[in-house]
Motif scaffolding. Sequence first.
Motif, PDB file in Angstrom:
ATOM      1  N   SER A   7       0.854  -1.180   0.000  1.00  0.00           N
ATOM      2  CA  SER A   7       0.000   0.000   0.000  1.00  0.00           C
ATOM      3  C   SER A   7       0.894   1.236   0.000  1.00  0.00           C
ATOM      4  N   GLY A   8       0.269   2.377  -0.253  1.00  0.00           N
ATOM      5  CA  GLY A   8       0.997   3.633  -0.181  1.00  0.00           C
ATOM      6  C   GLY A   8       1.412   4.229  -1.511  1.00  0.00           C
ATOM      7  N   GLY A   9       1.180   3.510  -2.587  1.00  0.00           N
ATOM      8  CA  GLY A   9       1.546   4.050  -3.889  1.00  0.00           C
ATOM      9  C   GLY A   9       0.628   5.189  -4.295  1.00  0.00           C
ATOM     10  N   GLY A  10       1.009   5.858  -5.365  1.00  0.00           N
ATOM     11  CA  GLY A  10       0.187   6.958  -5.856  1.00  0.00           C
ATOM     12  C   GLY A  10       1.002   7.911  -6.696  1.00  0.00           C
ATOM     13  N   LEU A  11       0.472   9.101  -6.839  1.00  0.00           N
ATOM     14  CA  LEU A  11       1.127  10.152  -7.619  1.00  0.00           C
ATOM     15  C   LEU A  11       1.869  11.086  -6.675  1.00  0.00           C
ATOM     16  N   VAL A  12       3.121  11.353  -6.991  1.00  0.00           N
ATOM     17  CA  VAL A  12       3.925  12.257  -6.176  1.00  0.00           C
ATOM     18  C   VAL A  12       4.753  13.131  -7.099  1.00  0.00           C
ATOM     19  N   GLN A  13       4.986  14.350  -6.671  1.00  0.00           N
ATOM     20  CA  GLN A  13       5.823  15.246  -7.457  1.00  0.00           C
ATOM     21  C   GLN A  13       7.297  14.964  -7.199  1.00  0.00           C
ATOM     22  N   ALA A  14       8.086  15.169  -8.212  1.00  0.00           N
ATOM     23  CA  ALA A  14       9.535  15.028  -8.047  1.00  0.00           C
ATOM     24  C   ALA A  14       9.998  15.942  -6.916  1.00  0.00           C
ATOM     25  N   GLY A  15      10.834  15.404  -6.054  1.00  0.00           N
ATOM     26  CA  GLY A  15      11.308  16.160  -4.911  1.00  0.00           C
ATOM     27  C   GLY A  15      10.451  16.007  -3.677  1.00  0.00           C
ATOM     28  N   GLY A  16       9.309  15.354  -3.807  1.00  0.00           N
ATOM     29  CA  GLY A  16       8.434  15.132  -2.669  1.00  0.00           C
ATOM     30  C   GLY A  16       8.851  13.906  -1.886  1.00  0.00           C
ATOM     31  N   SER A  17       7.879  13.234  -1.283  1.00  0.00           N
ATOM     32  CA  SER A  17       8.176  12.010  -0.557  1.00  0.00           C
ATOM     33  C   SER A  17       6.959  11.105  -0.573  1.00  0.00           C
ATOM     34  N   GLY A  66      20.850   6.756  -0.640  1.00  0.00           N
ATOM     35  CA  GLY A  66      20.794   8.178  -0.332  1.00  0.00           C
ATOM     36  C   GLY A  66      19.430   8.811  -0.520  1.00  0.00           C
ATOM     37  N   ARG A  67      18.505   8.109  -1.162  1.00  0.00           N
ATOM     38  CA  ARG A  67      17.169   8.668  -1.393  1.00  0.00           C
ATOM     39  C   ARG A  67      16.071   7.828  -0.762  1.00  0.00           C
ATOM     40  N   PHE A  68      16.223   6.518  -0.798  1.00  0.00           N
ATOM     41  CA  PHE A  68      15.219   5.608  -0.266  1.00  0.00           C
ATOM     42  C   PHE A  68      15.733   4.950   1.012  1.00  0.00           C
ATOM     43  N   GLN A  82      10.624   4.189   2.412  1.00  0.00           N
ATOM     44  CA  GLN A  82      10.491   5.639   2.417  1.00  0.00           C
ATOM     45  C   GLN A  82      11.222   6.176   1.199  1.00  0.00           C
ATOM     46  N   MET A  83      10.478   6.852   0.338  1.00  0.00           N
ATOM     47  CA  MET A  83      11.040   7.391  -0.893  1.00  0.00           C
ATOM     48  C   MET A  83      11.119   8.903  -0.760  1.00  0.00           C
ATOM     49  N   ASN A  84      12.322   9.418  -0.654  1.00  0.00           N
ATOM     50  CA  ASN A  84      12.522  10.858  -0.572  1.00  0.00           C
ATOM     51  C   ASN A  84      13.136  11.363  -1.878  1.00  0.00           C
ATOM     52  N   SER A  85      12.722  12.548  -2.248  1.00  0.00           N
ATOM     53  CA  SER A  85      13.208  13.164  -3.486  1.00  0.00           C
ATOM     54  C   SER A  85      13.105  12.212  -4.672  1.00  0.00           C
ATOM     55  N   PRO A  86      11.945  11.617  -4.891  1.00  0.00           N
ATOM     56  CA  PRO A  86      11.820  10.725  -6.044  1.00  0.00           C
ATOM     57  C   PRO A  86      11.961  11.496  -7.350  1.00  0.00           C
ATOM     58  N   LEU A  87      12.348  10.756  -8.375  1.00  0.00           N
ATOM     59  CA  LEU A  87      12.547  11.320  -9.700  1.00  0.00           C
ATOM     60  C   LEU A  87      11.552  10.686 -10.668  1.00  0.00           C
TER      61      LEU A  87
END
Length: 127
Positions: A7-17, A66-68, A82-87
């Motif tokens: 669970s937890g998927g969806g649409l996220v903006q680049a640089g979000g989390s 460094g990102r996840f 945890q996905m931080n600053s996704p591209l």
Amino acid sequence: QVQLVESGGGLVQAGGSLRLSCTASGRTSSMYGMGWFRQGPGQEREFVAAISWGGGSPYYADSAKGRFTISRDNAKNTVYLQMNSPLPEDTAVYYCAARFQWTIAQQPGNPKRYDYWGQGTQVTVSS
């Protein structure tokens, strides 16, 4: 049998989390660990991260370092990503997987070493 539900998927903006969760149920007592994989459009499934249920350092693909961050809650039989600053190139269906026959240290990125898989959750990163 073991069931894995992401669970937890969806649409996220680049640089979000974004934080993905995967909960295991069923006969989980002998589980060695869990991992996350992903499959983008027209691409093969690739390793993202893995963690042992008994402790120790997690493993990451170079693209995730460094990102996840992968973590676990043994009491809840749940693993998180945890996905931080996704591209935008992180856009994919993300799958969690569980191991019962191999420790996580044994080829953590090899999908053939995982015994059970979830259905996947879509992550879309917009630019």
